[in-house]
Each structure stands twice: as structure tokens, then as C-alpha cells.
Design a protein around this motif. Sequence first.
Motif, PDB file in Angstrom:
ATOM      1  N   ALA A 239      21.929   3.576  -8.286  1.00 35.40           N
ATOM      2  CA  ALA A 239      21.915   2.499  -9.283  1.00 35.40           C
ATOM      3  C   ALA A 239      21.780   3.072 -10.693  1.00 35.40           C
ATOM      4  N   ILE A 240      20.922   4.078 -10.849  1.00 34.58           N
ATOM      5  CA  ILE A 240      20.771   4.725 -12.155  1.00 34.58           C
ATOM      6  C   ILE A 240      22.088   5.340 -12.601  1.00 34.58           C
ATOM      7  N   ALA A 241      22.790   6.006 -11.659  1.00 33.73           N
ATOM      8  CA  ALA A 241      24.061   6.645 -11.997  1.00 33.73           C
ATOM      9  C   ALA A 241      25.092   5.613 -12.438  1.00 33.73           C
ATOM     10  N   ARG A 242      25.100   4.453 -11.766  1.00 32.12           N
ATOM     11  CA  ARG A 242      26.064   3.416 -12.147  1.00 32.12           C
ATOM     12  C   ARG A 242      25.794   2.894 -13.557  1.00 32.12           C
ATOM     13  N   VAL A 243      24.525   2.669 -13.867  1.00 30.86           N
ATOM     14  CA  VAL A 243      24.174   2.176 -15.199  1.00 30.86           C
ATOM     15  C   VAL A 243      24.499   3.218 -16.261  1.00 30.86           C
ATOM     16  N   LEU A 244      24.209   4.471 -15.994  1.00 27.61           N
ATOM     17  CA  LEU A 244      24.517   5.529 -16.959  1.00 27.61           C
ATOM     18  C   LEU A 244      26.010   5.634 -17.193  1.00 27.61           C
ATOM     19  N   ASP A 245      26.792   5.443 -16.129  1.00 25.31           N
ATOM     20  CA  ASP A 245      28.247   5.453 -16.307  1.00 25.31           C
ATOM     21  C   ASP A 245      28.690   4.342 -17.245  1.00 25.31           C
ATOM     22  N   ARG A 246      28.080   3.166 -17.096  1.00 25.31           N
ATOM     23  CA  ARG A 246      28.448   2.045 -17.963  1.00 25.31           C
ATOM     24  C   ARG A 246      28.039   2.317 -19.406  1.00 25.31           C
ATOM     25  N   LEU A 247      26.838   2.875 -19.600  1.00 26.07           N
ATOM     26  CA  LEU A 247      26.398   3.189 -20.958  1.00 26.07           C
ATOM     27  C   LEU A 247      27.262   4.277 -21.586  1.00 26.07           C
ATOM     28  N   ASP A 248      27.836   5.100 -20.727  1.00 25.05           N
ATOM     29  CA  ASP A 248      28.691   6.187 -21.204  1.00 25.05           C
ATOM     30  C   ASP A 248      30.104   5.695 -21.504  1.00 25.05           C
TER      31      ASP A 248
ATOM     32  N   ALA B  98      10.938  16.044  -8.436  1.00 25.27           N
ATOM     33  CA  ALA B  98      10.535  16.206  -7.039  1.00 25.27           C
ATOM     34  C   ALA B  98      11.139  15.099  -6.168  1.00 25.27           C
ATOM     35  N   LEU B  99      11.186  13.887  -6.708  1.00 20.29           N
ATOM     36  CA  LEU B  99      11.807  12.780  -5.971  1.00 20.29           C
ATOM     37  C   LEU B  99      13.296  13.055  -5.744  1.00 20.29           C
ATOM     38  N   ARG B 100      13.958  13.551  -6.780  1.00 20.26           N
ATOM     39  CA  ARG B 100      15.374  13.869  -6.653  1.00 20.26           C
ATOM     40  C   ARG B 100      15.590  14.989  -5.642  1.00 20.26           C
ATOM     41  N   THR B 101      14.741  15.994  -5.666  1.00 20.64           N
ATOM     42  CA  THR B 101      14.865  17.101  -4.723  1.00 20.64           C
ATOM     43  C   THR B 101      14.683  16.613  -3.287  1.00 20.64           C
ATOM     44  N   PHE B 102      13.713  15.726  -3.082  1.00 25.54           N
ATOM     45  CA  PHE B 102      13.508  15.162  -1.748  1.00 25.54           C
ATOM     46  C   PHE B 102      14.736  14.386  -1.293  1.00 25.54           C
ATOM     47  N   GLU B 103      15.321  13.562  -2.176  1.00 32.41           N
ATOM     48  CA  GLU B 103      16.496  12.762  -1.807  1.00 32.41           C
ATOM     49  C   GLU B 103      17.648  13.651  -1.366  1.00 32.41           C
ATOM     50  N   VAL B 104      17.887  14.740  -2.094  1.00 32.82           N
ATOM     51  CA  VAL B 104      18.982  15.641  -1.753  1.00 32.82           C
ATOM     52  C   VAL B 104      18.676  16.383  -0.449  1.00 32.82           C
TER      53      VAL B 104
ATOM     54  N   VAL C 250      32.837   1.013 -12.013  1.00 30.64           N
ATOM     55  CA  VAL C 250      33.358   1.278 -10.682  1.00 30.64           C
ATOM     56  C   VAL C 250      32.210   1.719  -9.784  1.00 30.64           C
ATOM     57  N   GLU C 251      32.148   1.140  -8.593  1.00 33.92           N
ATOM     58  CA  GLU C 251      31.124   1.522  -7.624  1.00 33.92           C
ATOM     59  C   GLU C 251      31.746   2.414  -6.560  1.00 33.92           C
ATOM     60  N   VAL C 252      31.170   3.577  -6.347  1.00 28.75           N
ATOM     61  CA  VAL C 252      31.653   4.505  -5.328  1.00 28.75           C
ATOM     62  C   VAL C 252      31.172   4.041  -3.958  1.00 28.75           C
ATOM     63  N   LEU C 253      32.077   4.033  -2.985  1.00 26.92           N
ATOM     64  CA  LEU C 253      31.750   3.664  -1.616  1.00 26.92           C
ATOM     65  C   LEU C 253      32.176   4.809  -0.708  1.00 26.92           C
TER      66      LEU C 253
ATOM     67  N   ARG D 134      11.446   8.969   6.220  1.00 20.89           N
ATOM     68  CA  ARG D 134      12.545   8.044   6.511  1.00 20.89           C
ATOM     69  C   ARG D 134      12.378   6.729   5.763  1.00 20.89           C
ATOM     70  N   MET D 135      11.156   6.306   5.523  1.00 20.44           N
ATOM     71  CA  MET D 135      10.903   5.071   4.780  1.00 20.44           C
ATOM     72  C   MET D 135      11.217   5.240   3.302  1.00 20.44           C
ATOM     73  N   LEU D 136      10.931   6.411   2.765  1.00 19.50           N
ATOM     74  CA  LEU D 136      11.125   6.654   1.331  1.00 19.50           C
ATOM     75  C   LEU D 136      12.582   6.907   0.973  1.00 19.50           C
ATOM     76  N   PHE D 137      13.325   7.565   1.870  1.00 18.06           N
ATOM     77  CA  PHE D 137      14.666   8.035   1.523  1.00 18.06           C
ATOM     78  C   PHE D 137      15.653   6.944   1.082  1.00 18.06           C
ATOM     79  N   PRO D 138      15.859   5.860   1.858  1.00 17.03           N
ATOM     80  CA  PRO D 138      16.869   4.885   1.443  1.00 17.03           C
ATOM     81  C   PRO D 138      16.557   4.224   0.102  1.00 17.03           C
ATOM     82  N   VAL D 139      15.267   4.059  -0.200  1.00 21.11           N
ATOM     83  CA  VAL D 139      14.885   3.466  -1.487  1.00 21.11           C
ATOM     84  C   VAL D 139      15.270   4.397  -2.628  1.00 21.11           C
ATOM     85  N   LEU D 140      14.976   5.681  -2.455  1.00 18.83           N
ATOM     86  CA  LEU D 140      15.325   6.651  -3.499  1.00 18.83           C
ATOM     87  C   LEU D 140      16.833   6.777  -3.654  1.00 18.83           C
ATOM     88  N   GLU D 141      17.549   6.856  -2.518  1.00 20.52           N
ATOM     89  CA  GLU D 141      19.004   7.018  -2.594  1.00 20.52           C
ATOM     90  C   GLU D 141      19.636   5.847  -3.335  1.00 20.52           C
TER      91      GLU D 141
END
Length: 305
Positions: A79-88, A10-16, A93-96, A67-74
Amino acid sequence: MDRPDIPLNALRTFEVAMRQGSFTKAAIELRVTQAAVSHQIARLEDVLGTTLFQRTSQGLVATDEGRMLFPVLEYGFDAIARVLDRLDGRRDVEVLKIGVNTTFAVGWLMPRLEGFRASHPEVDVRISTNNNRVEILREGLDMAIRFGTGGWTGHEAIGLFDAPLSPLCSPELAAGLRDPGDLGQLTLLRSYRSAEWPGWFAVAGAPCPPALGPVFDSSIALAEMAAAGTGAALLPVRMFERHISERRLVQPFGFTVSAGRYYLAWPSDRPVTPAMASFSQWLSAHAGEVEADRESIEDRPDHLT
């Protein structure tokens, strides 16, 4: 009473949904139905005990809580995606993601961007161009380069440099111009900022003729029309140095008028990542070199007829 566990889906759905600004677009990205998105958002609102979206005739409008919740979730999901990439076993590399005014992208940034990539291989820059209308959060961007006067609500902004406007036209049309008033013989190509031509003629000390030419929302399109001999366009000269050096465009008069500056902006409540900091420092340094060069193109006699 303890709060029920908050469902990650649900958190992921809200972020998207927040980033896309639409349940329909969120459903496409998540590859589920729109009803499934609505269900997840309702579930999250129920668990949190607050409303995250207002449904209006204009579409979704986030509440203050949303609006308060969104930037924290994003930031957290990135951050989770970056760590998973490293574990993989992938390279760290950080996407900008940067939204860039098209004129700035073509006329200034792209020729220099390889220098940033060479000095910062850890940053994967992804450019999205626009005609200066950009919503950083909704479009899933980290930062944006915009033209204007700054002071955008809810955003931090670093001024880069001014981009004074001056008429540019084809060499053939420029050959018939002797003073600013002669521009009244040409079609005055216009942007959506209607005050620009009157402002320039005021600086040049000449009456402004009726501006009846077509209106464009892109300086690139204005420049191409001017180069084709359709008329004269009021353009940021610094962004069209290549056109001038190739004699596709000529600056017939040295008078310029300022309409704003280019800025690098990002949401105030977004944590600044290492990639954002690196790009900001690099861009500011190169923009400072432009500001230090007072011999701007509009003052060079070899670029005038």
C-alpha cells in the motif's frame, strides 16, 4: 512500560525474509549481508518479545506469531508503494502477481488474458508459471491458479472448471487403435499422479497394462512427447484444444476420467485488494462460460479418429 519504537528497517527485513523463506535470499534482495538480515530479525524479535522464526535443519520455519505478522506487513508495504507511486506522478496501477499452473497458462489463460488487460488497465498482471507446486506467501504472490481437489489449509479457493483426462497421441499412432485395450501396444507416458492411467482404464472397461513409460511433472512436456509419436499421454483435453485442432494430437477414445478441478486460491488472512477482486470476478465469469458449454471437446466426433 512503553514498548520501544519498532524499527521500520527491521520490519521490512522480516517481510522479505518471510517471503523468500531464506535469510540468504533476503540478503540478495535487500543487497545486504546475511549477517545484517540476521541482526535485523533478532532486533525485531527482541523489541516484540517473541520469536518469529524457528531455525531447523530444513531451513526457516515461521512461528504462529511470524505467520500472523507477515500478511499485515506485506499488505502495508504494498500500500505504501502504491501511494508513493501516485505521489511520484505515476499512473495509478496496482500490480497483481499470480502463480499459474503452466498447462492452464498456455492452454487457457494466455489466449484470454489480453481481454482482462483491455478491460482493467489499472491492473498490472504479472504471471509466474509453475508445475502445480506453489507456495503463495513464500513466492511473493497474491493469488495462484492450481489444479487439484481444493481445500488447501489456510487458503480461500474458488472452483473454476473440471479438466477431464483422456489419452491423446499422434495421428499416426491413433490410426492403429481400435479399442482401449490397444493402448497397451503403446508407451503410456505418465505424470507423477500414478493413479491416473488405472482410473482411465477402469472407466473405459479395459484392463490397465503396465505403465512403464517415463514420468513427467509437466503436461506440456507430456503433450510434446505424445505429438512426437513417443506414446500416448493422459491429458486434460480442454487445455490442448489447439493441438487437437491442428491435428498434432488426436483423442482416439471418448472416455474421460476426472482428476480434479482448476481453482483460483489465495491466503485466507490476506486482505482482498481491488486488483484481486477484479481478476477473480473476470476469471469466474469466463470459467462459468466453460462450465455452461456442455459440448466439451471430448464429446465432439470430429476430434475422434
